[in-house]
Design a protein around this motif. Structure first.
Motif, PDB file in Angstrom:
ATOM      1  N   GLU A  38     -10.895  15.439   0.109  1.00  0.00           N
ATOM      2  CA  GLU A  38     -11.409  16.883   0.233  1.00  0.00           C
ATOM      3  C   GLU A  38     -13.121  16.229  -0.696  1.00  0.00           C
ATOM      4  OE1 GLU A  38      -9.461  19.661  -1.929  1.00  0.00           O
ATOM      5  OE2 GLU A  38      -7.676  18.980  -0.448  1.00  0.00           O
ATOM      6  N   GLU A  39     -12.694  15.674  -2.041  1.00  0.00           N
ATOM      7  CA  GLU A  39     -14.261  15.625  -2.740  1.00  0.00           C
ATOM      8  C   GLU A  39     -15.468  14.479  -1.643  1.00  0.00           C
ATOM      9  OE1 GLU A  39     -17.459  14.996  -4.527  1.00  0.00           O
ATOM     10  OE2 GLU A  39     -16.318  13.492  -4.606  1.00  0.00           O
ATOM     11  N   ALA A  40     -16.143  15.398  -1.618  1.00  0.00           N
ATOM     12  CA  ALA A  40     -17.642  14.329  -0.083  1.00  0.00           C
ATOM     13  C   ALA A  40     -17.791  13.301  -0.387  1.00  0.00           C
ATOM     14  CB  ALA A  40     -18.466  14.989   0.417  1.00  0.00           C
ATOM     15  N   HIS A  41     -17.859  13.314  -1.903  1.00  0.00           N
ATOM     16  CA  HIS A  41     -19.210  11.803  -2.516  1.00  0.00           C
ATOM     17  C   HIS A  41     -18.536  10.579  -2.671  1.00  0.00           C
ATOM     18  CE1 HIS A  41     -21.738  15.456  -4.121  1.00  0.00           C
ATOM     19  NE2 HIS A  41     -22.811  13.948  -3.961  1.00  0.00           N
ATOM     20  N   GLU A  42     -16.626  10.991  -2.536  1.00  0.00           N
ATOM     21  CA  GLU A  42     -15.736   9.955  -2.605  1.00  0.00           C
ATOM     22  C   GLU A  42     -15.448   9.675  -1.988  1.00  0.00           C
ATOM     23  OE1 GLU A  42     -11.686   9.856  -4.652  1.00  0.00           O
ATOM     24  OE2 GLU A  42     -12.284  11.387  -5.314  1.00  0.00           O
ATOM     25  N   ALA A  43     -15.264  10.628  -0.627  1.00  0.00           N
ATOM     26  CA  ALA A  43     -14.944  10.321   1.190  1.00  0.00           C
ATOM     27  C   ALA A  43     -15.857   9.679   1.340  1.00  0.00           C
ATOM     28  CB  ALA A  43     -14.730  11.435   1.483  1.00  0.00           C
ATOM     29  N   PHE A  44     -17.356   9.417   0.771  1.00  0.00           N
ATOM     30  CA  PHE A  44     -18.700   8.779   1.217  1.00  0.00           C
ATOM     31  C   PHE A  44     -18.038   7.683   0.724  1.00  0.00           C
ATOM     32  CE2 PHE A  44     -22.827   7.805   0.613  1.00  0.00           C
ATOM     33  CZ  PHE A  44     -23.294   7.162   2.429  1.00  0.00           C
ATOM     34  N   ARG A  45     -18.127   6.934  -0.195  1.00  0.00           N
ATOM     35  CA  ARG A  45     -18.220   5.664  -0.520  1.00  0.00           C
ATOM     36  C   ARG A  45     -16.822   5.010  -0.323  1.00  0.00           C
ATOM     37  NH1 ARG A  45     -17.156   9.145  -5.982  1.00  0.00           N
ATOM     38  NH2 ARG A  45     -19.728   8.783  -6.801  1.00  0.00           N
ATOM     39  N   ALA A  75     -30.936   8.007   6.312  1.00  0.00           N
ATOM     40  CA  ALA A  75     -30.713   9.714   5.758  1.00  0.00           C
ATOM     41  C   ALA A  75     -30.664  10.204   4.728  1.00  0.00           C
ATOM     42  CB  ALA A  75     -29.655   9.535   7.106  1.00  0.00           C
ATOM     43  N   TYR A  76     -29.452   9.293   4.240  1.00  0.00           N
ATOM     44  CA  TYR A  76     -28.390   9.949   3.158  1.00  0.00           C
ATOM     45  C   TYR A  76     -30.094   9.689   1.800  1.00  0.00           C
ATOM     46  CZ  TYR A  76     -26.306  10.047  -1.468  1.00  0.00           C
ATOM     47  OH  TYR A  76     -25.004  10.759  -2.384  1.00  0.00           O
ATOM     48  N   GLY A  77     -30.676   9.230   2.338  1.00  0.00           N
ATOM     49  CA  GLY A  77     -31.802   9.216   1.205  1.00  0.00           C
ATOM     50  C   GLY A  77     -33.129  10.996   1.298  1.00  0.00           C
ATOM     51  N   LEU A  78     -32.857  10.865   2.610  1.00  0.00           N
ATOM     52  CA  LEU A  78     -34.003  11.751   3.352  1.00  0.00           C
ATOM     53  C   LEU A  78     -33.316  13.164   2.705  1.00  0.00           C
ATOM     54  CD1 LEU A  78     -36.563  12.379   4.698  1.00  0.00           C
ATOM     55  CD2 LEU A  78     -34.688  12.887   7.063  1.00  0.00           C
ATOM     56  N   VAL A  79     -31.991  12.757   2.913  1.00  0.00           N
ATOM     57  CA  VAL A  79     -31.471  14.408   2.374  1.00  0.00           C
ATOM     58  C   VAL A  79     -31.269  14.720   0.776  1.00  0.00           C
ATOM     59  CG1 VAL A  79     -29.497  15.600   1.904  1.00  0.00           C
ATOM     60  CG2 VAL A  79     -29.922  14.044   4.605  1.00  0.00           C
ATOM     61  N   LYS A  80     -31.342  13.647   0.456  1.00  0.00           N
ATOM     62  CA  LYS A  80     -31.400  13.718  -1.161  1.00  0.00           C
ATOM     63  C   LYS A  80     -32.906  14.359  -1.139  1.00  0.00           C
ATOM     64  CE  LYS A  80     -27.922  13.547  -3.351  1.00  0.00           C
ATOM     65  NZ  LYS A  80     -26.655  13.911  -4.852  1.00  0.00           N
ATOM     66  N   ALA A  81     -34.129  13.401  -1.024  1.00  0.00           N
ATOM     67  CA  ALA A  81     -35.350  14.449  -1.353  1.00  0.00           C
ATOM     68  C   ALA A  81     -35.623  15.315  -1.271  1.00  0.00           C
ATOM     69  CB  ALA A  81     -36.030  12.902  -1.030  1.00  0.00           C
ATOM     70  N   GLY A  95     -26.384  11.821   5.152  1.00  0.00           N
ATOM     71  CA  GLY A  95     -26.717  13.068   4.899  1.00  0.00           C
ATOM     72  C   GLY A  95     -26.100  13.905   4.612  1.00  0.00           C
ATOM     73  N   LEU A  96     -25.275  13.682   4.767  1.00  0.00           N
ATOM     74  CA  LEU A  96     -24.340  15.693   5.143  1.00  0.00           C
ATOM     75  C   LEU A  96     -23.577  15.776   3.533  1.00  0.00           C
ATOM     76  CD1 LEU A  96     -23.165  16.424   9.095  1.00  0.00           C
ATOM     77  CD2 LEU A  96     -24.711  17.546   7.891  1.00  0.00           C
ATOM     78  N   ALA A  97     -23.311  13.938   3.137  1.00  0.00           N
ATOM     79  CA  ALA A  97     -22.792  13.475   2.375  1.00  0.00           C
ATOM     80  C   ALA A  97     -22.851  14.370   1.052  1.00  0.00           C
ATOM     81  CB  ALA A  97     -22.007  12.623   2.554  1.00  0.00           C
ATOM     82  N   GLY A  98     -23.749  14.263   1.182  1.00  0.00           N
ATOM     83  CA  GLY A  98     -24.977  14.631   0.276  1.00  0.00           C
ATOM     84  C   GLY A  98     -24.921  16.121  -0.520  1.00  0.00           C
ATOM     85  N   LEU A  99     -24.699  16.853   0.764  1.00  0.00           N
ATOM     86  CA  LEU A  99     -24.657  18.435   0.723  1.00  0.00           C
ATOM     87  C   LEU A  99     -23.404  18.152  -0.341  1.00  0.00           C
ATOM     88  CD1 LEU A  99     -25.344  20.097   3.783  1.00  0.00           C
ATOM     89  CD2 LEU A  99     -26.856  19.620   1.972  1.00  0.00           C
ATOM     90  N   GLY A 100     -22.143  17.816  -0.461  1.00  0.00           N
ATOM     91  CA  GLY A 100     -21.227  18.266  -1.818  1.00  0.00           C
ATOM     92  C   GLY A 100     -20.079  18.315  -0.987  1.00  0.00           C
ATOM     93  N   ASP A 101     -20.300  18.756   0.595  1.00  0.00           N
ATOM     94  CA  ASP A 101     -18.807  19.454   1.537  1.00  0.00           C
ATOM     95  C   ASP A 101     -18.225  18.654   2.115  1.00  0.00           C
ATOM     96  OD1 ASP A 101     -17.488  21.260   2.840  1.00  0.00           O
ATOM     97  OD2 ASP A 101     -19.100  22.432   2.911  1.00  0.00           O
TER      98      ASP A 101
END
Length: 338
Positions: A272-279, A327-333, A101-107
């Motif tokens: 550092e990049e949240a989306h790449e780290a999330f993958r 959780a990830y889908g909820l944050v994105k929504a 969920g927090l990774a969707g914020l990009g930080d």
């Protein structure tokens, strides 16, 4: 399977098709040796006198060494496995969901701070939950023991014999033998505890002068012997919870949660990049979930083999992935940023 040849039997079961290859070689060697060289000769009495030696069937193979195809040594205590499964399961499901969920914020820094806070709070909460759960189980056992002992003390003639036979008769023990067991257990039954005093009486005893305790020199009675212990263990299927289990359960559940929750956070410390780290976190968490599912399947006595272990790993990945994806889908929504 019934044995056609008594020499193939050990404990009433046929071993002709269950002998391992090494045991079959021993059997062939024993059959070819003279009688005086086998264990059925003059040394048979010496083998029977040695308590460290196990019984052997007529072919000379130790019955204790025979194992089935899926028989494994579950060397970890079942209670420890249960507490570890609870902690690791939650640790590998809840923190990854928060990280997703927090990774969707990009930080990445926000993910690390939020993830570490959740793992710390979750570990303490799970540890306290394990402690309180074991404490409640211990108090419940003490209550059942006190009530059962009082019931045994005031029971009428023949009632305890009937209760003992209800337990033993279910496994094929005769009424006569059950009565003998009940009589033997009644001789070892400790005296019933006194009724607890009322609230006002307990205050008077607490703040009043305490009487001198009488010396306890009679060591015959034990809480582990007698009718009460038998009825609790085999009738109610409950056993006493040792005090050490409280701390052990709390540490096992809490550490299991922390160990499981740290894996999805590791990539964010190096990327550092949240989306790449999330993958990368998805791959790491999925691998850890799969390995944990396989180990859980093995040490809990689940179905073995490739199919059983594959089911244990895939089921854990499915549960953790469902929680993290939700959780990830909820944050994105609800993310309204441009």
């Amino acid at each position: 399977m019934a044995c056609e040849n008594p020499k193939d039997c050990c404990g009433g079961s046929c071993l002709q098709n269950k002998l391992p290859k090494r045991s079959q070689d021993v059997v062939e060697r024993v059959e070819n040796e003279p009688v005086w060289m086998t264990s059925h000769g003059n040394d048979a009495s010496d083998d029977n006198d040695d308590p460290n030696k196990c019984d052997k069937h007529a072919r000379g193979v130790c019955c204790r060494e025979l194992k089935g195809e899926d028989e494994r040594d579950l060397w970890i205590d079942p209670d420890t496995v249960s507490d570890l499964v609870i902690g690791l399961s939650d640790g590998l499901a809840v923190p990854p969901a928060l990280v997703a969920g927090l990774a969707g914020l990009g930080d990445s820094k926000l993910v690390i701070l939020g993830g570490l806070s959740e793992v710390l709070a979750g570990s303490i909460s799970m540890g306290l939950g394990g402690f309180l759960s074991s404490e409640a189980e211990m108090n419940h056992f003490k209550y059942l023991r006190r009530v059962t002992r009082q019931r045994v003390a005031r029971s009428c003639a023949g009632e305890m014999e009937r209760e003992v036979h209800d337990v033993l008769g279910a496994v094929g023990v005769s009424q006569e033998l059950s009565n003998g067991v009940a009589a033997q257990l009644s001789q070892l039954e400790p005296p019933a505890p006194p009724q607890p005093p009322s609230f006002l009486r307990s205050l008077a005893i607490k703040f009043g002068r305490k009487p001198t305790p009488l010396p306890t020199t009679n060591l015959r009675w034990s809480d582990e012997h007698g009718l009460t212990a038998f009825l609790l263990k085999y009738g109610e299927n409950v056993e006493e919870v040792p005090t050490s289990k409280l701390i052990k359960s709390a540490l096992t559940v809490g550490m299991g949660y922390a160990l499981g929750g740290m894996w999805p956070l590791l990539p964010f410390f190096f990327i550092e990049e949240a989306h790449e780290a999330f993958r990368v976190s998805i791959l790491v968490t999925g691998l850890v979930l799969f390995m944990f599912g396989v180990l859980k399947q093995h040490f809990t006595g689940g179905t073995g083999g490739v199919g059983g272990y594959l089911y244990g790993g895939v089921s854990m990945v499915a549960v953790g992935g469902l929680a993290a994806g939700s959780a990830y889908g909820l944050v994105k929504a609800f993310d309204t940023r441009e």
